[in-house]
Write a protein that holds these residues in place. Structure first.
Motif, PDB file in Angstrom:
ATOM      1  N   ASP A  11       0.776  -1.104  -0.108  1.00  0.00           N
ATOM      2  CA  ASP A  11      -0.100   0.013   0.124  1.00  0.00           C
ATOM      3  C   ASP A  11       0.735   1.206  -0.048  1.00  0.00           C
ATOM      4  N   ALA A  36       0.152   4.271  -0.047  1.00  0.00           N
ATOM      5  CA  ALA A  36      -0.331   5.171   0.673  1.00  0.00           C
ATOM      6  C   ALA A  36      -0.057   5.353   2.002  1.00  0.00           C
ATOM      7  N   GLY A  63       3.909  17.103  -9.398  1.00  0.00           N
ATOM      8  CA  GLY A  63       3.036  16.260  -8.386  1.00  0.00           C
ATOM      9  C   GLY A  63       3.795  16.014  -7.053  1.00  0.00           C
ATOM     10  N   TYR A  78       6.417  10.404  -3.718  1.00  0.00           N
ATOM     11  CA  TYR A  78       5.963   9.241  -2.720  1.00  0.00           C
ATOM     12  C   TYR A  78       6.799   8.029  -2.802  1.00  0.00           C
ATOM     13  N   ASN A 113      -9.190  -0.412  -4.178  1.00  0.00           N
ATOM     14  CA  ASN A 113      -8.246   0.481  -4.360  1.00  0.00           C
ATOM     15  C   ASN A 113      -7.719   0.852  -5.355  1.00  0.00           C
ATOM     16  N   PRO A 154      -0.735   5.609  -4.365  1.00  0.00           N
ATOM     17  CA  PRO A 154      -0.288   6.528  -2.951  1.00  0.00           C
ATOM     18  C   PRO A 154      -1.596   7.396  -2.790  1.00  0.00           C
ATOM     19  N   ARG A 155      -2.446   7.515  -3.645  1.00  0.00           N
ATOM     20  CA  ARG A 155      -3.663   8.324  -3.075  1.00  0.00           C
ATOM     21  C   ARG A 155      -5.088   7.631  -3.305  1.00  0.00           C
ATOM     22  N   ARG A 156      -5.888   7.526  -2.460  1.00  0.00           N
ATOM     23  CA  ARG A 156      -6.984   6.715  -2.294  1.00  0.00           C
ATOM     24  C   ARG A 156      -7.969   7.314  -3.339  1.00  0.00           C
ATOM     25  N   LEU A 159     -11.512   8.665  -4.841  1.00  0.00           N
ATOM     26  CA  LEU A 159     -12.417   9.479  -4.411  1.00  0.00           C
ATOM     27  C   LEU A 159     -13.872   8.736  -4.471  1.00  0.00           C
TER      28      LEU A 159
END
Length: 310
Positions: free
Chosen positions: A90, A92, A128, A131, A268, A288-290, A292
């Motif tokens: 994961d 994130a 950006g 990550y 995800n 790295p970003r969930r 929406l």
């Protein structure tokens, strides 16, 4: 016969010269054609270490001068029956602390400079946010490294792990050239590891390192046999590395969170690195970003013309 890396590469050069058809190397060309027109090949000798043997019965008429055995070179501890190990990382949750790397190095007594799980700082665009991306061996279901190894020093187990036997490796580094993930390391010098225990070589622990051989992540099969997580997953303080059995559809992280693999990846927007190459990696990544919004519903079959009129 004893085969070193130098002699192996020299043999390859000789075979290449024989293929050129030069008169000066006619004896080599005759050797290549072999008895009754069959092309002699070299395969790993099952009972030996760092040794090759001629294989007489190979298809004639082709350009095959080197072959590899299809079976593991020797008896190994049996893989867990019915298991299909898989890893989910994961991004994130990953904060780039590199505890996974240090735990792996301590577990396998890796020489300085080797990182079987390497953490990269990534940035998809100059505007950006960066990550972190940990990269272990992908344990591909279609592994390019296995296909090119001339001595069967690496192979795929039933439970999905791509094993590496450094006692058979001759240091040709074909596997390193074939791996699109750069997940293999090479011992250029005699490894010096302080505190290295004096223990016999065991493939499932892979703690004995030799000069002139390649090494890589093997998902810690010795720990799996004890019912434990791989060292990297167990050491992650953020719980970013999940590990489990694809057949059971369950993965667990260091925080004791056990979730369904299929739901975790689908909800995800999980993906695999360089999936378009067809290597079928067994490591999934969560972005790295969930997301929406929830994923789109499954596609439904369009109604036939007759059903539509009714």
């Amino acid at each position: 016969m004893r085969l070193t890396r130098r002699s192996f590469l020299t043999s390859l050069a000789a075979v290449a010269a024989a293929l050129s058809g030069s008169r000066a190397v006619a004896p080599l060309a005759r050797w290549r054609r072999g008895v009754k027109g069959a092309v002699p090949a070299l395969v790993a000798r099952p009972e030996g270490v760092h040794s090759l043997a001629h294989l007489e019965a190979v298809p004639a008429g082709g350009g095959v001068a080197l072959a590899f055995a299809a079976k593991p070179p020797r008896a190994e501890p049996a893989a867990a029956s019915g298991r299909r190990w898989v890893m989910v990382i994961d991004l994130a949750r990953c904060d780039g602390c590199r505890e996974c790397t240090r735990a792996c190095q301590a577990m396998h007594f890796l020489p300085g400079g080797q990182e079987w799980i390497r953490v990269y700082e990534m940035r998809d665009h100059e505007l950006g946010a960066p990550y972190w991306l940990p990269r272990p061996c992908m344990q591909c279901d279609n592994p390019p490294c296995v296909k090119v190894c001339p001595v069967s020093a690496t192979w795929k187990r039933e439970d999905g792990i791509v094993m590496q036997d450094t006692s058979r490796c001759i240091g040709c580094r074909f596997c390193m050239a074939a791996c699109p993930y750069q997940a293999r390391s090479f011992n250029w010098v005699d490894p010096e590891v302080p505190g290295m225990p004096d223990e016999p070589y065991a493939m499932e622990w892979n703690r004995v390192h030799r000069r002139g051989t390649t090494e890589k992540c093997i998902f810690c099969p010795a720990l799996l046999a004890e019912g434990r997580l791989p060292a990297c997953a167990a050491a992650c303080p953020m719980g970013a590395i999940y590990f489990g059995d694809q057949g059971e559809d369950a993965v667990t992280n260091s925080q004791g969170e056990t979730v369904r693999l299929s739901e975790l990846v689908a909800a995800n927007a999980g993906y695999r690195l360089l999936e378009e190459l067809g290597t079928e990696p067994r490591v999934y990544y969560l972005p790295p970003r969930r997301p929406l919004y929830p994923p789109p519903p499954p596609a439904t079959e369009p109604a036939s013309a007759g059903e539509a009129r009714r």
